[in-house]
Design an enzyme around this catalytic site. Structure first.
Site, PDB file in Angstrom:
ATOM      1  N   GLU A   1     -13.953   2.949   7.395  1.00  0.00           N
ATOM      2  CA  GLU A   1     -13.088   1.760   7.418  1.00  0.00           C
ATOM      3  C   GLU A   1     -13.916   0.501   7.711  1.00  0.00           C
ATOM      4  OE1 GLU A   1     -10.111   2.045   6.305  1.00  0.00           O
ATOM      5  OE2 GLU A   1      -9.007   3.740   7.166  1.00  0.00           O
TER       6      GLU A   1
ATOM      7  N   HIS B   1      -8.918  11.161   7.376  1.00  0.00           N
ATOM      8  CA  HIS B   1      -8.499   9.963   6.650  1.00  0.00           C
ATOM      9  C   HIS B   1      -9.717   9.159   6.160  1.00  0.00           C
ATOM     10  CE1 HIS B   1      -6.109   6.487   5.548  1.00  0.00           C
ATOM     11  NE2 HIS B   1      -6.875   5.726   6.303  1.00  0.00           N
TER      12      HIS B   1
ATOM     13  N   LYS C   1      -9.801  -7.892   9.949  1.00  0.00           N
ATOM     14  CA  LYS C   1      -8.444  -7.361   9.789  1.00  0.00           C
ATOM     15  C   LYS C   1      -7.415  -8.339  10.349  1.00  0.00           C
ATOM     16  CE  LYS C   1      -5.230  -3.674   9.927  1.00  0.00           C
ATOM     17  NZ  LYS C   1      -4.944  -2.265   9.927  1.00  0.00           N
TER      18      LYS C   1
ATOM     19  N   HIS D   1      -5.543   8.754  -0.213  1.00  0.00           N
ATOM     20  CA  HIS D   1      -4.281   9.370   0.212  1.00  0.00           C
ATOM     21  C   HIS D   1      -3.952  10.575  -0.680  1.00  0.00           C
ATOM     22  CE1 HIS D   1      -2.592   5.585   2.467  1.00  0.00           C
ATOM     23  NE2 HIS D   1      -3.487   6.237   3.163  1.00  0.00           N
TER      24      HIS D   1
ATOM     25  N   GLU E   1       2.386  -7.276   3.969  1.00  0.00           N
ATOM     26  CA  GLU E   1       1.759  -6.860   2.708  1.00  0.00           C
ATOM     27  C   GLU E   1       2.520  -7.314   1.470  1.00  0.00           C
ATOM     28  OE1 GLU E   1      -0.329  -3.066   2.997  1.00  0.00           O
ATOM     29  OE2 GLU E   1       0.096  -2.745   0.886  1.00  0.00           O
TER      30      GLU E   1
ATOM     31  N   LYS F   1       1.191  -1.602  11.411  1.00  0.00           N
ATOM     32  CA  LYS F   1       1.717  -0.572  10.508  1.00  0.00           C
ATOM     33  C   LYS F   1       1.896   0.699  11.317  1.00  0.00           C
ATOM     34  CE  LYS F   1       0.104  -1.797   5.895  1.00  0.00           C
ATOM     35  NZ  LYS F   1      -0.781  -1.395   4.768  1.00  0.00           N
TER      36      LYS F   1
ATOM     37  N   ARG G   1      -2.830  -8.438   1.986  1.00  0.00           N
ATOM     38  CA  ARG G   1      -3.031  -7.294   2.891  1.00  0.00           C
ATOM     39  C   ARG G   1      -3.303  -6.000   2.126  1.00  0.00           C
ATOM     40  NH1 ARG G   1      -0.093  -5.569   8.588  1.00  0.00           N
ATOM     41  NH2 ARG G   1      -1.343  -3.687   8.839  1.00  0.00           N
TER      42      ARG G   1
ATOM     43  N   ASN H   1      -6.309  -1.707   1.562  1.00  0.00           N
ATOM     44  CA  ASN H   1      -6.136  -0.341   1.056  1.00  0.00           C
ATOM     45  C   ASN H   1      -7.182   0.052   0.037  1.00  0.00           C
ATOM     46  OD1 ASN H   1      -3.972   0.546   2.585  1.00  0.00           O
ATOM     47  ND2 ASN H   1      -2.520  -0.579   1.325  1.00  0.00           N
TER      48      ASN H   1
ATOM     49  N   HIS I   1      -7.780   3.688  -0.715  1.00  0.00           N
ATOM     50  CA  HIS I   1      -6.697   4.464  -0.105  1.00  0.00           C
ATOM     51  C   HIS I   1      -5.792   5.144  -1.131  1.00  0.00           C
ATOM     52  CE1 HIS I   1      -8.121   2.489   3.467  1.00  0.00           C
ATOM     53  NE2 HIS I   1      -7.178   3.002   4.238  1.00  0.00           N
TER      54      HIS I   1
ATOM     55  N   ARG J   1      16.379   0.631  18.774  1.00  0.00           N
ATOM     56  CA  ARG J   1      16.136  -0.419  17.757  1.00  0.00           C
ATOM     57  C   ARG J   1      14.884  -1.262  18.054  1.00  0.00           C
ATOM     58  NH1 ARG J   1      21.853  -1.046  18.351  1.00  0.00           N
ATOM     59  NH2 ARG J   1      22.882   0.204  16.770  1.00  0.00           N
TER      60      ARG J   1
END
Ligand code: NAD
Ligand code: GLY
Length: 365
Positions: A184, A264, A226, A251, A236, A142, A240, A244, A247, A120
């Site tokens: 990026e 990426h 960032k 993606h 987010e 993330k 935030r 993206n 993205h 956990r």
């Protein structure tokens, strides 16, 4: 060495950026709960840097267990993740063990997700070794693996205790991977720092030549931008999402072609051109601004057109985006250089036209 802080209250942590930091166990020790670490890396980075990291820790009597995963985005999935759990259990790692992710964004995202869910949640440290990971994926918590239907769809927010970015590791990074990291970096300028974007226009050749001063500043500025956004909106709920930019389209490219075909950062560059094109069609961005973005990506060695997947396929892939809310896709667009916004108010026909305009012609590569 430069140190920045991600200001998240009780979960705040430092980002150390500098040359030779792998050989500084003193930077790691204060963040360990017990003197046992599990290092997760891959079969490219491990042979290059695992011993360099471990030698100093061993001298400090830290017990180390380690695992080399297979390299590549295609392995960012359940089976590989499970190998991390197997190792943690086999080696009797406890809740107080710290996981160290040594590698690029793939190792960092998977190692982070393993740390988020093992017993956990255990502590973890990011030791990023690609430019992309040093400016982006190692910061902000993330963590994820991919699903065949969508990129980074299974994951958790789990902040590291420390980010240790050793810029010396970039010397062995292939040029194509370095360019992917530049995508990026350029993104940060476009989102909220027009001055940084202009600086990048002036220093892109120095960056590609690994000029130390330029590189250190680009990494530091990116992490700073960032860290500020993450501190303001960790999970987010709002701003935030600006991170993206490019993205949603990118993606779709990565998933549509099969993970690992395009890097990426390459998807982000071509995807950002689609977002810029859409912004231009909405009257938010001028022709010259779009041309400046395109020129900078090209000079960074990045693609400025997406593959010819066809507009319907792009739209179907984009429907799995994490920014979808109540079934409606939200886009990160530009209202100028350095001024990104999130909007759901976009006509899908305009989206299709922007994709069409920014893809290579059918049958092209
Ligand atoms: P990567 O982890 O696949 O690394 C790129 C390649 O470089 C790999 O082959 C790797 O083994 C190799 N490599 C790493 N360091 C090296 C070094 N110093 N010398 C030589 N080779 C080296 O890719 P990446 O670009 O680092 O990361 C991309 C991943 O990051 C994607 O999965 C993306 O989704 C994720 N990402 C996550 C976030 C986030 O916020 N968590 C942000 C951006 C990207
Ligand atoms: N790379 C997007 C984010 O960290 O939010």
């Amino acid at each position: 060495m430069h140190t920045l802080k991600v200001a998240l209250g009780a979960r705040a942590y430092p980002i150390h950026i500098g040359h030779g930091l792998l050989e500084r166990p003193d930077l790691i020790l204060p963040h360990l709960r017990t003197r046992k670490v599990a290092v997760v890396t891959n079969d490219v980075v491990g042979p290059l840097y695992l011993e360099r990291l471990c030698a100093g820790l061993r001298r400090e009597k830290v017990e180390i267990v380690s695992l080399l995963l297979p390299d590549g985005e295609a392995h960012k999935e359940w089976g590989t993740l499970n190998r991390i759990f197997d190792m943690l259990l086999r080696e009797r790692c406890e809740r107080a063990t710290t996981l160290i992710a040594l590698g690029g964004g793939v190792v960092g995202d998977m190692g982070g997700f393993a740390a988020a869910s093992y017993q956990r949640g255990i502590a973890f440290i990011q030791v990023p070794t690609t430019l992309l990971a040093q400016v982006d994926s190692s910061v902000g918590g993330k963590t994820a693996i991919n699903h065949p239907l969508g990129k980074n769809m299974i994951g958790a927010f789990h902040q590291p205790r420390l980010v240790l970015a050793d810029t010396a590791t970039l010397a062995t990074l292939p040029a194509r991977e370095f360019s992917a990291g530049l995508a990026e970096i350029i993104k940060y300028g476009l989102i909220r720092d027009a001055g940084f974007f202009a600086w990048l226009e002036q220093h892109i050749d120095a960056l590609r030549a690994l000029e130390p001063g330029a590189l250190a500043w680009a990494i530091e500025r990116s992490c700073h931008l960032k860290a500020d956004i993450v501190a303001a909106d960790e999970t987010e709920q709002g701003e935030r999402a600006l991170l993206n930019l490019g993205h949603t389209f990118g993606h779709a490219i990565e998933t549509g072609l099969g993970y690992g075909q395009w890097l990426h950062g390459e998807g982000v560059a071509a995807g950002t051109m689609m977002a810029a094109e859409l912004s231009r069609r909405l009257g938010w961005l001028g022709d010259e601004e779009v041309a400046r973005i395109e020129r900078l990506f090209e000079r960074a060695g990045l693609p400025v057109r997406g593959p010819a997947l066809g507009v319907p396929r792009y739209l179907a892939l984009m429907a799995h985006d994490k920014k979808v809310e109540a079934g409606k896709l939200r886009f990160v667009l530009l209202r100028g250089l350095g001024r990104a916004v999130v909007t759901a108010d976009v006509d899908i026909a305009a989206v299709g036209a922007a994709i069409e305009a920014r893809c290579v012609a059918e049958g092209g590569t």
